[in-house]
Design a protein around this motif. Structure first.
Motif, PDB file in Angstrom:
ATOM      1  N   PRO A   1     147.108  10.994 -55.955  1.00 16.89           N
ATOM      2  CA  PRO A   1     146.212  10.075 -56.692  1.00 16.89           C
ATOM      3  C   PRO A   1     146.453   8.620 -56.281  1.00 16.89           C
ATOM      4  CG  PRO A   1     147.383  11.531 -58.188  1.00 16.89           C
ATOM      5  CD  PRO A   1     147.977  11.732 -56.826  1.00 16.89           C
ATOM      6  N   LEU A   2     145.376   7.874 -56.191  1.00 14.77           N
ATOM      7  CA  LEU A   2     145.471   6.454 -55.885  1.00 14.77           C
ATOM      8  C   LEU A   2     145.665   5.680 -57.174  1.00 14.77           C
ATOM      9  CD1 LEU A   2     142.542   6.200 -53.342  1.00 14.77           C
ATOM     10  CD2 LEU A   2     144.956   6.215 -52.817  1.00 14.77           C
TER      11      LEU A   2
ATOM     12  N   LYS B   1     142.845  10.873 -51.877  1.00 13.80           N
ATOM     13  CA  LYS B   1     142.862  11.467 -53.223  1.00 13.80           C
ATOM     14  C   LYS B   1     143.349  12.909 -53.172  1.00 13.80           C
ATOM     15  CE  LYS B   1     139.634   8.580 -55.706  1.00 13.80           C
ATOM     16  NZ  LYS B   1     138.411   8.514 -56.494  1.00 13.80           N
TER      17      LYS B   1
ATOM     18  N   ALA C   1     138.876   2.512 -53.206  1.00 12.35           N
ATOM     19  CA  ALA C   1     138.579   3.675 -54.056  1.00 12.35           C
ATOM     20  C   ALA C   1     138.019   3.234 -55.399  1.00 12.35           C
ATOM     21  CB  ALA C   1     139.836   4.511 -54.256  1.00 12.35           C
TER      22      ALA C   1
END
Length: 94
Positions: free
Chosen positions: A92-93, A88, A45
């Motif tokens: 949240p990453l 996502k 990501a």
């Protein structure tokens, strides 16, 4: 319109048979991602490629690709972009 809303509320399709036959079935997520898979997905990501993604957990690029295949399967996607997007949406990453 009422019949379509009622059918959707019961979990049935609201599409006609010819249209429904053309729509590919959605693949459901099979299992939550393990910590290593989440770490790999987070690195992707951030835009890291396979080589840089493999460095931190000290694994090979082939292992990253194996993890990616499992991630795709568990998230029900076919691409890195799809995997990152689903992840996502879920949380949240880091």
């Amino acid at each position: 319109m009422f019949a379509a809303i009622h059918a959707a509320a019961q979990g049935r399709t609201t599409l006609s048979a010819p249209v429904a036959g053309r729509v590919p079935p959605a693949r459901a997520a099979r299992a939550p991602l393990r910590p290593t898979a989440r770490d790999i997905l987070a690195r992707l990501a951030r835009g890291l490629g396979d080589r840089k993604t493999a460095r931190a957990p000290h694994i090979g690029e082939a292992t990253v690709k194996t993890h990616l295949d499992r991630i795709y399967d568990r998230l029900g996607v076919d691409t890195r972009t799809g995997a990152v997007g689903v992840a996502k949406e879920r949380r949240p990453l880091t």
